[in-house]
Design a protein around this motif. Sequence first.
Motif, short mmCIF file in Angstrom:
data_model
loop_
_atom_site.label_atom_id
_atom_site.label_comp_id
_atom_site.label_asym_id
_atom_site.label_seq_id
_atom_site.Cartn_x
_atom_site.Cartn_y
_atom_site.Cartn_z
N ASP A 199 -2.06 -0.57 -11.32
CA ASP A 199 -2.66 -1.23 -10.23
C ASP A 199 -2.02 -1.60 -8.81
O ASP A 199 -2.78 -2.14 -8.18
CB ASP A 199 -3.56 -2.39 -10.69
CG ASP A 199 -2.77 -3.41 -11.22
OD1 ASP A 199 -1.43 -3.39 -11.12
OD2 ASP A 199 -3.51 -4.42 -11.56
N PRO B 97 -0.65 -1.14 -5.06
CA PRO B 97 -1.00 -0.10 -3.98
C PRO B 97 -0.73 1.15 -3.88
O PRO B 97 0.46 1.38 -4.32
CB PRO B 97 -0.62 -1.30 -2.80
CG PRO B 97 -0.28 -2.47 -3.14
CD PRO B 97 0.18 -2.18 -4.64
N TYR C 90 -10.31 2.90 -4.83
CA TYR C 90 -9.25 2.14 -3.92
C TYR C 90 -9.74 1.95 -2.72
O TYR C 90 -9.86 2.82 -2.12
CB TYR C 90 -7.99 2.84 -4.26
CG TYR C 90 -6.81 2.06 -3.55
CD1 TYR C 90 -6.26 0.95 -4.27
CD2 TYR C 90 -6.47 2.47 -2.38
CE1 TYR C 90 -5.19 0.34 -3.46
CE2 TYR C 90 -5.55 1.73 -1.69
CZ TYR C 90 -4.68 0.84 -2.37
OH TYR C 90 -3.59 0.04 -1.68
N SER D 264 -8.25 -3.16 1.76
CA SER D 264 -7.82 -4.39 0.78
C SER D 264 -6.74 -4.17 -0.07
O SER D 264 -6.04 -5.26 -0.67
CB SER D 264 -8.84 -5.13 0.14
OG SER D 264 -9.41 -3.86 -0.94
N LYS E 263 -6.73 -2.70 -3.02
CA LYS E 263 -7.18 -2.87 -4.34
C LYS E 263 -7.95 -2.02 -4.94
O LYS E 263 -8.48 -1.43 -4.10
CB LYS E 263 -7.68 -4.27 -4.33
CG LYS E 263 -6.95 -5.65 -4.00
CD LYS E 263 -7.44 -6.89 -4.13
CE LYS E 263 -6.70 -8.20 -3.58
NZ LYS E 263 -7.60 -9.37 -3.88
N TYR E 264 -8.04 -2.04 -6.02
CA TYR E 264 -8.85 -0.96 -7.06
C TYR E 264 -10.05 -1.96 -7.31
O TYR E 264 -10.14 -3.03 -7.77
CB TYR E 264 -8.19 -0.63 -8.32
CG TYR E 264 -6.92 0.35 -8.28
CD1 TYR E 264 -7.44 1.77 -8.25
CD2 TYR E 264 -5.75 -0.05 -8.03
CE1 TYR E 264 -6.46 2.80 -7.98
CE2 TYR E 264 -4.81 0.84 -7.86
CZ TYR E 264 -5.17 2.29 -7.87
OH TYR E 264 -4.05 3.36 -7.61
N TYR E 265 -11.25 -1.24 -7.45
CA TYR E 265 -12.57 -1.74 -7.71
C TYR E 265 -13.28 -1.00 -8.66
O TYR E 265 -13.47 0.30 -8.53
CB TYR E 265 -13.45 -1.98 -6.57
CG TYR E 265 -12.84 -3.02 -5.53
CD1 TYR E 265 -13.23 -4.30 -5.60
CD2 TYR E 265 -12.21 -2.65 -4.61
CE1 TYR E 265 -12.61 -5.32 -4.71
CE2 TYR E 265 -11.51 -3.49 -3.38
CZ TYR E 265 -12.03 -4.88 -3.56
OH TYR E 265 -11.40 -5.85 -3.01
#
Length: 707
Positions: free
Chosen positions: A610, A612, A677, A681, A683-685
């Motif tokens: 996870d 970046p 991704y 931000s 980040k993964y969602y």
Amino acid sequence: MASRTLKKSSSQPPTLDQIGSKPLVIRFSDGDEAKIMDPFDDGFPEATLELEMLKGKEHVACLEGEWLLMFDADTDECFLMSLSSLSKISLPPLVTKDFVYKAALSSPTPPDCTIMIIANEDDTEYGNYLLYCRPGDEEWQEWRDDTDDAIDFNTGIVGSRGTMYLSTIKYTFIAIDASLSSSSDYKANIKRRGIPNPSIMRWARQYYLVQSDGDVFHLQFYTHGLYNSEVIDMDIHRLDTSEYVWNKVESIGDRAIFIGGNCVVLSSASRAGIQPGYVYLLYDGCLDGIILYTIRLDDRTMTCTLLPSNSSDRLYWVVPSSFKKESNETVSTMSSKTNKKSKLIFDEDAPLGESPWFRLPVEMVEELVSRISFSDYLNVRQVCKGWSSIVKPFQFAERYPIYPMLMSICSSTTGVFKMFDPIVEWEYTVKNSSLAPCTDYQMLLFAKHGWVLVMRGQNHMYAANPFNGERVDLPEIPWPGNQFDGVSFSSTPNSPDCTVCCIHKKRTQGRTDSLYVMVWRVGDEHWTKEVIGDETQFRTAYNNPVFYHGEFYCLGTSGQLGIFNPDNMTWRVLDKPEPVLDDDPLPGDRYCHLLEFRDDLIAIFRQHNDRPIDLYRLDKSHMAWTKVEKLDGEVIFVDNWNVVMVPAPRDDCCNKIYMPKQGRYVENGAEPKSTFYDIKSRKYYPGYYGLTERMNSIWVEPKFRHK
């Protein structure tokens, strides 16, 4: 009755009396006592296995999900201990100090069995002799291959009804008779040599042998990367012992298979309260730790969960024979409810009935079709025969932009595949003649302009347009199997100027290596293959080349560029751009993607976790990579091999990288959700682990128009 997936934490560590009531894992760590863990509890509670007979002993193996093979280095004592009954079966002293790889029982019911060990005296990566005994023997016997064609062993070994099956470094298998005999001078002997290896999708793989009620299975898990990797696909073959050949299977019946440091099969999973047709893999190929993959075979999906462990830990399944009893235990799991919106099945060969709608003029329907989404378009084509031939026009593409769909093969034998729409989050099952039925595996390699390159078996490749049913068959390939780092084509395969290119680059420090290239042009009856010497230390990434200004551009694992010219069959590595990564990773140790968008080259680097994602755009004026912090109204779609960049179809899609996974939420009825991704931000969602991924999937841009 449910599949074993994560449930809410009970906060209670497992106890010894729970062994035999549910699948557990035993974990051995260097310098620490063994621990029992419940891998299906999201709190991962574990308890120390405090048994007097294990103190000061080293573990050799865990056999049949129940029997620990233990060894005392000081006294040479060796014994089997049952984790379910805590009974002990003494074995002859194990006096060897050679490295022990794997062990197996000839049958799952000690003491009525032979124990066989693969050992090595040369401290190399292969086993070169066998040790075997039966409970009650005074000493271990040794077996070596004294023939001119001597055999070295890999780590694959399994026993089935008195016969041991072992894999060799020559990609073959042997069968050794290890049945019981009352004769004191009994010796193991070879029943069969040279059993061929099953077909192989890709060379990067881990494989395991398992047995169930006399059947021997060979499981292959294909990975992206070698030393830091993820599982991306799998296949299963069953051994036909009458002819000693492997046959591919798509179902394991009522079985559930557990793979890790040991291999266990529940032959009647439903009796034990386990949903049959699942494979549970403890995978140690990720540097972050050991990952539990839960693989559902009927829809070829898998989820992954990072377990609290180190990659150096040894994890074994504890699934003893007593677990075959009836079980009334209810296990929390993902809901089996399906999204009602995902039930659409589009079969171009299915009979279409007539309805009052057929009286509408087709011209009027075509005008409406140009204003609806792809998903609604598939629904429209199912209304009646007259509408089934409507092709979605593209003059409205700017108003209603086309974006990729995630395509995945459901079954190699039926020509069925699925399409997932990431924007409206709908999934469709599609069957048409573009996907050729195949008794062996099919692998999606590359997609562009609505066309997909598909590997069929080890010797054939074809191009298919799943949206209009076209297919172009390519000649038999000269180098069997998909052993390439990347595959690409220059234009649509039905165009007269199409060139298909497959590339693989070897690299060994301090010596000249080679680039292997395979090229096919429309009209050719055979592939053209070329081996080109290369003294550079350039490593091609596992990524499909980009056809750019008449040449195929390949991304290196550190960010360099190599270029193959198909006209004069030459290869060169550019001095610039310089590498953007400080280390020198091996191919596949991270995902490396190269794409072209509006005449710009963009490189994407993402790791197997996870952390970046990094994006770079090539500044052609200085031939240098520049960091990309955000996109200008675009969206990117990446999978294991392919990458697509398009204008965002909606504002909320901007600055996202859609992944080949789906999030599923128990509270919402397990509806498939897109995962992405967020570039801003970083980040993964909704996250990275615990998601569902369809094996053998690729992003494809819908294109309906025939040539």
